[in-house]
Scaffold this motif. Structure first.
Motif, PDB file in Angstrom:
ATOM      1  N   GLU A 171       0.848  -1.187   0.000  1.00 58.02           N
ATOM      2  CA  GLU A 171       0.000   0.000   0.000  1.00 58.02           C
ATOM      3  C   GLU A 171       0.889   1.244   0.000  1.00 58.02           C
ATOM      4  OE1 GLU A 171      -2.687   2.250  -0.637  1.00 58.02           O
ATOM      5  OE2 GLU A 171      -3.616   0.333  -0.052  1.00 58.02           O
ATOM      6  N   THR A 172       0.476   2.267  -0.768  1.00 54.40           N
ATOM      7  CA  THR A 172       1.236   3.517  -0.809  1.00 54.40           C
ATOM      8  C   THR A 172       0.436   4.703  -0.300  1.00 54.40           C
ATOM      9  OG1 THR A 172       0.593   3.822  -3.133  1.00 54.40           O
ATOM     10  CG2 THR A 172       2.734   2.794  -2.707  1.00 54.40           C
ATOM     11  N   ALA A 173      -0.854   4.521  -0.014  1.00 53.95           N
ATOM     12  CA  ALA A 173      -1.632   5.587   0.608  1.00 53.95           C
ATOM     13  C   ALA A 173      -1.283   5.638   2.091  1.00 53.95           C
ATOM     14  CB  ALA A 173      -3.126   5.349   0.405  1.00 53.95           C
ATOM     15  N   PRO A 174      -0.752   6.751   2.594  1.00 53.69           N
ATOM     16  CA  PRO A 174      -0.211   6.791   3.961  1.00 53.69           C
ATOM     17  C   PRO A 174      -1.219   6.452   5.049  1.00 53.69           C
ATOM     18  CG  PRO A 174       0.565   8.666   2.698  1.00 53.69           C
ATOM     19  CD  PRO A 174      -0.483   8.010   1.860  1.00 53.69           C
ATOM     20  N   PHE A 175      -2.398   7.070   5.023  1.00 53.21           N
ATOM     21  CA  PHE A 175      -3.345   6.860   6.118  1.00 53.21           C
ATOM     22  C   PHE A 175      -3.859   5.419   6.189  1.00 53.21           C
ATOM     23  CE2 PHE A 175      -7.542   7.137   8.147  1.00 53.21           C
ATOM     24  CZ  PHE A 175      -7.170   7.686   9.365  1.00 53.21           C
ATOM     25  N   PRO A 176      -4.313   4.815   5.069  1.00 49.95           N
ATOM     26  CA  PRO A 176      -4.716   3.412   5.144  1.00 49.95           C
ATOM     27  C   PRO A 176      -3.599   2.487   5.623  1.00 49.95           C
ATOM     28  CG  PRO A 176      -5.575   4.382   3.147  1.00 49.95           C
ATOM     29  CD  PRO A 176      -4.644   5.392   3.751  1.00 49.95           C
ATOM     30  N   PHE A 177      -2.353   2.791   5.221  1.00 46.12           N
ATOM     31  CA  PHE A 177      -1.247   1.935   5.666  1.00 46.12           C
ATOM     32  C   PHE A 177      -1.052   2.035   7.177  1.00 46.12           C
ATOM     33  CE2 PHE A 177       3.161   1.135   6.788  1.00 46.12           C
ATOM     34  CZ  PHE A 177       3.364  -0.108   6.205  1.00 46.12           C
ATOM     35  N   ILE A 178      -1.119   3.249   7.723  1.00 50.41           N
ATOM     36  CA  ILE A 178      -0.949   3.420   9.176  1.00 50.41           C
ATOM     37  C   ILE A 178      -2.052   2.697   9.935  1.00 50.41           C
ATOM     38  CG2 ILE A 178      -0.991   5.118  11.034  1.00 50.41           C
ATOM     39  CD1 ILE A 178       0.335   7.090   9.077  1.00 50.41           C
ATOM     40  N   VAL A 179      -3.289   2.855   9.470  1.00 50.38           N
ATOM     41  CA  VAL A 179      -4.409   2.161  10.119  1.00 50.38           C
ATOM     42  C   VAL A 179      -4.216   0.650  10.048  1.00 50.38           C
ATOM     43  CG1 VAL A 179      -6.893   1.713  10.008  1.00 50.38           C
ATOM     44  CG2 VAL A 179      -6.036   4.049   9.725  1.00 50.38           C
ATOM     45  N   SER A 180      -3.783   0.157   8.891  1.00 54.53           N
ATOM     46  CA  SER A 180      -3.550  -1.281   8.733  1.00 54.53           C
ATOM     47  C   SER A 180      -2.463  -1.775   9.681  1.00 54.53           C
ATOM     48  CB  SER A 180      -3.156  -1.591   7.285  1.00 54.53           C
ATOM     49  OG  SER A 180      -4.181  -1.217   6.389  1.00 54.53           O
ATOM     50  N   TRP A 181      -1.407  -0.990   9.814  1.00 56.58           N
ATOM     51  CA  TRP A 181      -0.309  -1.370  10.696  1.00 56.58           C
ATOM     52  C   TRP A 181      -0.783  -1.464  12.143  1.00 56.58           C
ATOM     53  CZ3 TRP A 181       2.412   0.040  14.935  1.00 56.58           C
ATOM     54  CH2 TRP A 181       3.677  -0.527  15.120  1.00 56.58           C
ATOM     55  N   VAL A 182      -1.580  -0.498  12.558  1.00 62.11           N
ATOM     56  CA  VAL A 182      -2.119  -0.519  13.927  1.00 62.11           C
ATOM     57  C   VAL A 182      -3.016  -1.728  14.122  1.00 62.11           C
ATOM     58  CG1 VAL A 182      -3.634   0.685  15.545  1.00 62.11           C
ATOM     59  CG2 VAL A 182      -1.926   1.974  14.243  1.00 62.11           C
ATOM     60  N   LEU A 184      -2.948  -4.569  12.551  1.00 64.89           N
ATOM     61  CA  LEU A 184      -2.189  -5.820  12.496  1.00 64.89           C
ATOM     62  C   LEU A 184      -1.313  -6.022  13.722  1.00 64.89           C
ATOM     63  CD1 LEU A 184      -1.172  -8.318  10.961  1.00 64.89           C
ATOM     64  CD2 LEU A 184       0.519  -6.843   9.865  1.00 64.89           C
ATOM     65  N   HIS A 185      -0.602  -4.983  14.136  1.00 61.58           N
ATOM     66  CA  HIS A 185       0.412  -5.142  15.181  1.00 61.58           C
ATOM     67  C   HIS A 185      -0.088  -4.837  16.592  1.00 61.58           C
ATOM     68  CE1 HIS A 185       3.704  -5.831  12.359  1.00 61.58           C
ATOM     69  NE2 HIS A 185       3.184  -4.881  11.603  1.00 61.58           N
ATOM     70  N   MET A 186      -1.188  -4.094  16.708  1.00 62.63           N
ATOM     71  CA  MET A 186      -1.629  -3.701  18.041  1.00 62.63           C
ATOM     72  C   MET A 186      -2.996  -4.264  18.435  1.00 62.63           C
ATOM     73  SD  MET A 186      -0.337   0.291  17.992  1.00 62.63           S
ATOM     74  CE  MET A 186      -0.591   0.475  19.752  1.00 62.63           C
ATOM     75  N   ILE A 187      -3.736  -4.783  17.459  1.00 64.50           N
ATOM     76  CA  ILE A 187      -5.076  -5.298  17.763  1.00 64.50           C
ATOM     77  C   ILE A 187      -5.174  -6.785  17.470  1.00 64.50           C
ATOM     78  CG2 ILE A 187      -7.540  -5.058  17.286  1.00 64.50           C
ATOM     79  CD1 ILE A 187      -7.027  -2.148  16.527  1.00 64.50           C
ATOM     80  N   PHE A 188      -4.956  -7.183  16.220  1.00 60.11           N
ATOM     81  CA  PHE A 188      -5.192  -8.576  15.832  1.00 60.11           C
ATOM     82  C   PHE A 188      -3.951  -9.458  15.949  1.00 60.11           C
ATOM     83  CE2 PHE A 188      -8.452  -6.093  13.599  1.00 60.11           C
ATOM     84  CZ  PHE A 188      -9.588  -6.764  14.022  1.00 60.11           C
ATOM     85  N   ARG A 189      -2.781  -8.889  15.712  1.00 57.31           N
ATOM     86  CA  ARG A 189      -1.512  -9.607  15.876  1.00 57.31           C
ATOM     87  C   ARG A 189      -1.504 -10.919  15.063  1.00 57.31           C
ATOM     88  NH1 ARG A 189       1.377  -7.238  19.948  1.00 57.31           N
ATOM     89  NH2 ARG A 189       0.186  -5.881  21.352  1.00 57.31           N
ATOM     90  N   ARG A 190      -1.462 -10.787  13.765  1.00 63.15           N
ATOM     91  CA  ARG A 190      -1.397 -11.948  12.877  1.00 63.15           C
ATOM     92  C   ARG A 190       0.042 -12.137  12.396  1.00 63.15           C
ATOM     93  NH1 ARG A 190      -6.803 -12.052  11.184  1.00 63.15           N
ATOM     94  NH2 ARG A 190      -7.927 -12.166  13.144  1.00 63.15           N
ATOM     95  N   PRO A 191       0.727 -13.174  12.855  1.00 63.65           N
ATOM     96  CA  PRO A 191       2.132 -13.361  12.482  1.00 63.65           C
ATOM     97  C   PRO A 191       2.328 -13.755  11.019  1.00 63.65           C
ATOM     98  CG  PRO A 191       1.347 -15.225  13.773  1.00 63.65           C
ATOM     99  CD  PRO A 191       0.257 -14.203  13.798  1.00 63.65           C
ATOM    100  N   ASN A 192       1.264 -14.215  10.365  1.00 65.83           N
ATOM    101  CA  ASN A 192       1.396 -14.642   8.972  1.00 65.83           C
ATOM    102  C   ASN A 192       1.012 -13.543   7.980  1.00 65.83           C
ATOM    103  OD1 ASN A 192      -1.300 -14.918   9.854  1.00 65.83           O
ATOM    104  ND2 ASN A 192      -1.775 -16.366   8.214  1.00 65.83           N
ATOM    105  N   VAL A 193       0.947 -12.287   8.457  1.00 71.94           N
ATOM    106  CA  VAL A 193       0.655 -11.153   7.583  1.00 71.94           C
ATOM    107  C   VAL A 193       1.823 -10.173   7.621  1.00 71.94           C
ATOM    108  CG1 VAL A 193      -0.887  -9.220   7.101  1.00 71.94           C
ATOM    109  CG2 VAL A 193      -1.832 -11.366   7.951  1.00 71.94           C
ATOM    110  N   GLU A 194       2.240  -9.755   6.436  1.00 70.38           N
ATOM    111  CA  GLU A 194       3.335  -8.787   6.298  1.00 70.38           C
ATOM    112  C   GLU A 194       2.838  -7.587   5.499  1.00 70.38           C
ATOM    113  OE1 GLU A 194       7.620  -8.405   3.931  1.00 70.38           O
ATOM    114  OE2 GLU A 194       6.630 -10.358   4.124  1.00 70.38           O
ATOM    115  N   LEU A 195       2.997  -6.410   6.041  1.00 70.24           N
ATOM    116  CA  LEU A 195       2.597  -5.195   5.350  1.00 70.24           C
ATOM    117  C   LEU A 195       3.836  -4.460   4.838  1.00 70.24           C
ATOM    118  CD1 LEU A 195      -0.137  -3.768   7.771  1.00 70.24           C
ATOM    119  CD2 LEU A 195      -0.441  -5.296   5.816  1.00 70.24           C
TER     120      LEU A 195
END
Length: 268
Positions: A171-182, A184-195
C-alpha cells in the motif's frame, strides 16, 4: 527486455497520473468560472441575487461535467461534485482557520492513490473475502499478495482461517497503511501477515502463488502483463470487478453480495 517493458509501462502510468491531476485542476477552475459567470449574470440582469447554494451546486455540476469531457474516471467527477458542497457545508460552522488545510491533508493521505495513481480506495467486503478463500484453499504453505491492501480487511479476514499461508500487502496511501499497521500489530496480531509500504509495481510477482487486486480499469492491462511475465505456472491473478480489455479471464466468479461483485481469474 522484460525490465525495459516494465519501465515503459510504469512511465506511461506516471504520465497518465500527472495528466489526470492536471485535467482535474483545469475542470475545477472551469467549474468555478461557470459558477462565477452565473453569479455575474445574476447580479447584472436580475433584481434578486442568486443564492449561494445554487452557485455551489453549479460549481460542482459544471466541474463534474468538465471532468467527464476530459475523459477522467467517474470518481474524479464525484470528487468535483462533492468538494464544493462539503466546503460550503463546513463553512457554516465557526471552525478555526487551520481546520481547512487539515481536512485537505487528511483527504490526500486517505485518497492518495486516487489523486496520484488513478486508483480509488475500493474496499473488499466480507462476502467477497469468503469467496477469495476458496481460490486460496488448494495452496498449502502459499504466498498471497494483496496489491493495494487498503485497510487490510482482506488480509486479516483470510489470515485468520489460513495460518499456513503467508500474506503480503502493499500500500502507498499513507493513512490506510498506518491504520492497517495498527490493526495488524496492536489489535489482531497476525504473524502470517506482512505489510509493506511499497508500490506493488516494484514487487516481483514471481514470489507469490496468488495475486489479488481491486484497482480500477486504468492499470489492468499493465497488471496482467506484469503477472503474465513474472508469475510462475500454476499461480493465479484475481481481479475484483475490473477486466483486462481484450483478454478473457479463465474463470469468472459472481459473488452473492449486494453489488454483485465479479472475481476475474487468470491462471498462469
Amino acid at each position: 527486455m522484460a525490465r525495459r517493458d516494465d519501465a515503459i509501462g510504469r512511465d506511461r502510468l506516471v504520465k497518465g497520473r500527472i495528466g489526470a491531476l492536471a485535467r482535474f485542476l483545469v475542470a475545477l477552475i472551469l467549474g468555478g468560472g461557470v459558477s462565477f459567470l452565473l453569479f455575474w449574470l445574476g447580479k447584472r440582469f436580475s433584481v434578486i441575487a442568486i443564492p449561494i447554494p445554487i452557485l455551489v451546486l453549479t460549481q460542482g455540476f459544471a466541474a463534474a461535467l468538465f471532468s467527464r469531457l476530459f475523459a477522467l474516471e467517474w470518481w474524479w467527477s464525484a470528487i468535483q461534485l462533492l468538494l464544493p458542497i462539503f466546503v460550503f457545508g463546513i463553512s457554516a460552522f465557526p471552525l478555526p482557520g487551520w481546520i481547512f488545510p487539515l481536512i485537505i491533508v487528511v483527504w490526500v493521505l486517505v485518497f492518495w492513490n486516487s489523486v496520484f495513481g488513478r486508483v480509488p480506495l475500493f474496499l473488499t467486503n466480507a462476502t467477497t473475502a469468503k469467496a477469495l478463500a476458496q481460490y486460496i484453499a488448494p495452496y498449502r504453505d502459499a504466498r498471497v499478495l494483496d496489491a493495494g491492501h487498503g485497510f487490510a480487511g482482506v488480509l486479516l479476514a483470510l489470515s485468520k482461517h489460513r495460518p499456513d499461508v503467508h500474506f503480503v500487502g502493499c500500500e502507498t496511501a499513507p493513512f490506510p497503511f498506518i491504520v492497517s499497521w495498527v490493526r495488524l500489530h496492536m489489535i489482531f496480531r497476525r504473524p502470517n501477515v506482512e505489510l509493506r509500504y511499497r508500490n506493488f509495481w516494484d514487487v516481483n510477482f514471481r514470489d507469490f502463488d496468488v495475486v489479488y487486486a481491486f484497482l480500477s480499469p486504468t492499470p489492468m492491462r499493465a497488471l496482467h502483463e506484469k503477472a503474465n511475465e513474472e508469475m510462475r505456472p500454476g499461480s493465479i491473478l484475481i481481479s475484483n470487478s475490473f477486466a483486462v480489455e481484450g483478454v478473457t479471464p479463465d474463470e469468472t466468479f459472481c459473488v452473492d453480495d449486494r453489488r454483485k461483485t465479479r472475481l476475474l481469474i487468470w491462471r498462469m
